[in-house]
Design a protein around this motif. Structure first.
Motif, PDB file in Angstrom:
ATOM      1  N   ARG A 165      -3.611   0.275  -3.228  1.00 18.90           N
ATOM      2  CA  ARG A 165      -3.200  -1.093  -2.898  1.00 18.90           C
ATOM      3  C   ARG A 165      -2.705  -1.714  -4.193  1.00 18.90           C
TER       4      ARG A 165
ATOM      5  N   CYS B   6      -3.583  -3.484   4.310  1.00 16.10           N
ATOM      6  CA  CYS B   6      -2.169  -3.220   4.032  1.00 16.10           C
ATOM      7  C   CYS B   6      -1.302  -3.873   5.099  1.00 16.10           C
TER       8      CYS B   6
ATOM      9  N   CYS C  30       0.845  -1.191   0.000  1.00 19.79           N
ATOM     10  CA  CYS C  30       0.000   0.000   0.000  1.00 19.79           C
ATOM     11  C   CYS C  30       0.879   1.239   0.000  1.00 19.79           C
TER      12      CYS C  30
END
Length: 180
Positions: free
Chosen positions: A163, A106, A83
């Motif tokens: 992401r 994440c 992330c």
């Protein structure tokens, strides 16, 4: 170009697929790149009036995805997610790229090569800037529906979280970019 998302709430925060944006809150008419980078890093929130809305930046279709690191292909790793926080100035240029804090989306345990590949790609990205739309009244804002038509558009610096998922399918690398 991607579809713009407009928001017309009093305090702007977008939370979906681990993505959020924070627009610059400074009152300076023409913020400096250093101030925009500070805002992107600090995550200041934009507070809007009832007659205002917000359009997220549009990413350029030419923005490239990171590449799967060649030295990790033979290891047949399970999917990994990185992330990134990407700071975008009021002209649409990337001014800051950093690893995003750990969250449910994440996880902090991806190999450093995935982070490096993600950061390198993100630094090359370009955008149409985010816009703060100021209308004479709420009715004009509602008529504009997902645009600044009939109002004043003010470019804004923002920070977006992406992401980036690295995977191998039948031995072939795949990379998916989610968020923004």
């Amino acid at each position: 170009m991607s579809k713009r998302i407009t928001l017309g709430c009093a305090a702007f925060v977008l939370c979906g697929h681990a993505a959020w944006a924070h627009a610059q809150t400074t009152t300076a008419a023409t913020p400096t790149p250093a101030r925009a980078a500070d805002t992107a890093a600090q995550g200041n929130r934009l507070v809007m009036a009832e007659n205002e809305s917000f359009l997220l930046p549009l990413d350029d279709r030419k923005n490239v995805h990171p590449t799967y690191p060649q030295n990790l292909l033979g290891q047949h790793l399970p999917p990994r997610t990185v992330c990134l926080r990407v700071g975008i100035d009021e002209k649409g240029a990337v001014i800051a790229v950093a690893k995003a804090p750990a969250s449910e989306f994440c996880v902090p345990d991806a190999e450093p090569e995935f982070l490096a590949a993600s950061e390198m790609a993100a630094r090359t990205w370009k955008f149409d800037p985010a816009l703060r739309c100021v209308f004479r009244n709420v009715q004009d804002k509602e008529r504009a529906h997902a645009s600044c038509d009939g109002g004043k558009s003010i470019p804004q610096a923002v920070t977006l979280v992406y992401r980036i998922r690295f995977d191998q399918v039948d031995g072939q690398p795949t990379v998916h970019v989610i968020g923004g």
